[in-house]
Design a protein around this motif. Structure first.
Motif, PDB file in Angstrom:
ATOM      1  N   CYS A  58       0.829  -1.208   0.000  1.00  0.00           N
ATOM      2  CA  CYS A  58       0.000   0.000   0.000  1.00  0.00           C
ATOM      3  C   CYS A  58       0.867   1.264   0.000  1.00  0.00           C
ATOM      4  O   CYS A  58       0.541   2.252  -0.664  1.00  0.00           O
ATOM      5  CB  CYS A  58      -0.912  -0.030   1.225  1.00  0.00           C
ATOM      6  SG  CYS A  58      -1.427   1.570   1.824  1.00  0.00           S
ATOM      7  N   LEU A  59       1.991   1.218   0.726  1.00  0.00           N
ATOM      8  CA  LEU A  59       2.824   2.414   0.892  1.00  0.00           C
ATOM      9  C   LEU A  59       3.738   2.705  -0.304  1.00  0.00           C
ATOM     10  O   LEU A  59       3.957   3.871  -0.646  1.00  0.00           O
ATOM     11  CB  LEU A  59       3.678   2.290   2.160  1.00  0.00           C
ATOM     12  CG  LEU A  59       2.931   2.336   3.496  1.00  0.00           C
ATOM     13  CD1 LEU A  59       3.883   2.053   4.651  1.00  0.00           C
ATOM     14  CD2 LEU A  59       2.242   3.687   3.696  1.00  0.00           C
ATOM     15  N   ILE A  75       7.060   7.888   3.606  1.00  0.00           N
ATOM     16  CA  ILE A  75       8.435   7.627   4.061  1.00  0.00           C
ATOM     17  C   ILE A  75       8.461   7.425   5.576  1.00  0.00           C
ATOM     18  O   ILE A  75       9.120   6.514   6.088  1.00  0.00           O
ATOM     19  CB  ILE A  75       9.378   8.786   3.651  1.00  0.00           C
ATOM     20  CG1 ILE A  75       9.587   8.791   2.132  1.00  0.00           C
ATOM     21  CG2 ILE A  75      10.725   8.673   4.370  1.00  0.00           C
ATOM     22  CD1 ILE A  75      10.323  10.015   1.607  1.00  0.00           C
ATOM     23  N   ILE A  76       7.719   8.271   6.298  1.00  0.00           N
ATOM     24  CA  ILE A  76       7.657   8.155   7.767  1.00  0.00           C
ATOM     25  C   ILE A  76       7.063   6.803   8.165  1.00  0.00           C
ATOM     26  O   ILE A  76       7.579   6.110   9.047  1.00  0.00           O
ATOM     27  CB  ILE A  76       6.837   9.314   8.370  1.00  0.00           C
ATOM     28  CG1 ILE A  76       7.574  10.645   8.167  1.00  0.00           C
ATOM     29  CG2 ILE A  76       6.567   9.080   9.860  1.00  0.00           C
ATOM     30  CD1 ILE A  76       6.732  11.881   8.453  1.00  0.00           C
ATOM     31  N   THR A 112      12.854  11.608  -3.749  1.00  0.00           N
ATOM     32  CA  THR A 112      12.006  10.923  -2.766  1.00  0.00           C
ATOM     33  C   THR A 112      12.603   9.580  -2.373  1.00  0.00           C
ATOM     34  O   THR A 112      12.643   9.228  -1.187  1.00  0.00           O
ATOM     35  CB  THR A 112      10.583  10.717  -3.337  1.00  0.00           C
ATOM     36  OG1 THR A 112      10.009  11.993  -3.623  1.00  0.00           O
ATOM     37  CG2 THR A 112       9.693   9.982  -2.344  1.00  0.00           C
ATOM     38  N   TYR A 113      13.087   8.814  -3.358  1.00  0.00           N
ATOM     39  CA  TYR A 113      13.645   7.489  -3.057  1.00  0.00           C
ATOM     40  C   TYR A 113      14.917   7.596  -2.214  1.00  0.00           C
ATOM     41  O   TYR A 113      15.147   6.770  -1.326  1.00  0.00           O
ATOM     42  CB  TYR A 113      13.904   6.715  -4.352  1.00  0.00           C
ATOM     43  CG  TYR A 113      12.631   6.233  -5.017  1.00  0.00           C
ATOM     44  CD1 TYR A 113      11.731   5.427  -4.324  1.00  0.00           C
ATOM     45  CD2 TYR A 113      12.309   6.602  -6.317  1.00  0.00           C
ATOM     46  CE1 TYR A 113      10.549   4.999  -4.915  1.00  0.00           C
ATOM     47  CE2 TYR A 113      11.129   6.174  -6.915  1.00  0.00           C
ATOM     48  CZ  TYR A 113      10.256   5.374  -6.205  1.00  0.00           C
ATOM     49  OH  TYR A 113       9.073   4.951  -6.782  1.00  0.00           O
ATOM     50  N   ILE A 114      15.732   8.618  -2.479  1.00  0.00           N
ATOM     51  CA  ILE A 114      16.945   8.803  -1.672  1.00  0.00           C
ATOM     52  C   ILE A 114      16.566   9.214  -0.247  1.00  0.00           C
ATOM     53  O   ILE A 114      17.158   8.734   0.727  1.00  0.00           O
ATOM     54  CB  ILE A 114      17.890   9.832  -2.329  1.00  0.00           C
ATOM     55  CG1 ILE A 114      18.486   9.225  -3.607  1.00  0.00           C
ATOM     56  CG2 ILE A 114      19.018  10.234  -1.366  1.00  0.00           C
ATOM     57  CD1 ILE A 114      19.332  10.164  -4.422  1.00  0.00           C
ATOM     58  N   ALA A 118      17.447   7.070   3.186  1.00  0.00           N
ATOM     59  CA  ALA A 118      18.037   7.704   4.372  1.00  0.00           C
ATOM     60  C   ALA A 118      17.141   7.518   5.595  1.00  0.00           C
ATOM     61  O   ALA A 118      17.621   7.238   6.697  1.00  0.00           O
ATOM     62  CB  ALA A 118      18.266   9.193   4.111  1.00  0.00           C
ATOM     63  N   GLY A 119      15.826   7.656   5.394  1.00  0.00           N
ATOM     64  CA  GLY A 119      14.873   7.494   6.495  1.00  0.00           C
ATOM     65  C   GLY A 119      14.887   6.087   7.064  1.00  0.00           C
ATOM     66  O   GLY A 119      14.856   5.887   8.284  1.00  0.00           O
ATOM     67  N   ILE A 120      14.951   5.104   6.174  1.00  0.00           N
ATOM     68  CA  ILE A 120      15.006   3.700   6.602  1.00  0.00           C
ATOM     69  C   ILE A 120      16.302   3.432   7.361  1.00  0.00           C
ATOM     70  O   ILE A 120      16.318   2.743   8.375  1.00  0.00           O
ATOM     71  CB  ILE A 120      14.893   2.767   5.370  1.00  0.00           C
ATOM     72  CG1 ILE A 120      13.477   2.819   4.815  1.00  0.00           C
ATOM     73  CG2 ILE A 120      15.269   1.330   5.726  1.00  0.00           C
ATOM     74  CD1 ILE A 120      13.354   2.234   3.435  1.00  0.00           C
TER      75      ILE A 120
END
Length: 212
Positions: A58-59, A75-76, A112-114, A118-120
């Motif tokens: 879904c995300l 992303i969050i 967005t993917y970068i 980084a968020g992960i």
């Protein structure tokens, strides 16, 4: 008893939330659903284990949403998901991000993917370590694209990798240091083209004087 009831309620509404997010009909509803899902994953991620695959599916499409606010919330939510998801789900996510970074469909989605990588990394830390050999060359590649915002996200990703996966990053440090030194003197507000034109004019003037 209270925590059990909360877990049961969360399980019952998860399918409705993923449905609302996937429809993309009403952005305000979508944003609210993403916020609630993020909150549930941060508090009861392990309890929703059986839903992790459907949540991931879904995300992922939301990362290409025309609305940047939707991408940011996705992303969050993914950051919270990787805290408790299985190794298979985590690998599926990282492989998807790698494939999309290689495709480089648009600068906007690549940013967005970068940001997502980084968020992960910030959330899951060591888990992304085994994937860095494939990720680092792509981030290095995008550092050389003439886009200041994209470049900034690349360096934020490097910072996260160094903090969270120091051992796996060790062989890449010289390369990252080289990029840091290259761009630490770069001023995005300075017009370097004018400087080159002035140098060419000075050279031409000097040649004219010599000939004169």
């Amino acid at each position: 008893a209270g925590s059990t009831m909360t877990a049961n309620v969360c399980k019952k509404i998860t399918a409705q939330l993923t449905g609302a997010i996937g429809k993309q009909e009403d952005v305000s509803v979508q944003l609210e659903a993403l916020d609630i899902l993020s909150d549930m994953l941060s508090r009861l991620g392990g309890t929703l284990y059986s839903y992790h695959s459907s949540i991931l599916n879904c995300l992922l499409p939301q990362l290409t949403s025309p609305r940047l606010a939707v991408r940011k919330r996705a992303i969050i939510a993914l950051g919270h998901l990787v805290l408790t998801c299985s190794g298979n789900i985590f690998s599926e996510l990282t492989e998807h991000l790698l494939a999309e970074l290689k495709r480089n469909e648009s600068t906007s989605t690549t940013r967005t993917y970068i940001q997502c990588v980084a968020g992960i990394s910030r959330q899951a830390g060591h888990r992304i370590g085994e994937h860095l050999e494939k990720i680092i060359p792509l981030i290095v590649q995008y550092c050389n694209v003439e886009d200041d915002e994209l470049r900034e996200y690349c360096f934020q990703a490097f910072e996260s990798f160094v903090r969270r996966c120091p051992k796996e990053m060790d062989p890449h440090i010289p390369n990252v240091m080289g990029l840091c030194l290259k761009y630490i003197t770069f001023d995005p507000n300075y017009n370097y083209d004018n400087e080159e034109e002035e140098e060419m004019m000075e050279t031409e003037n000097g040649e004219d004087e010599e000939q004169g």
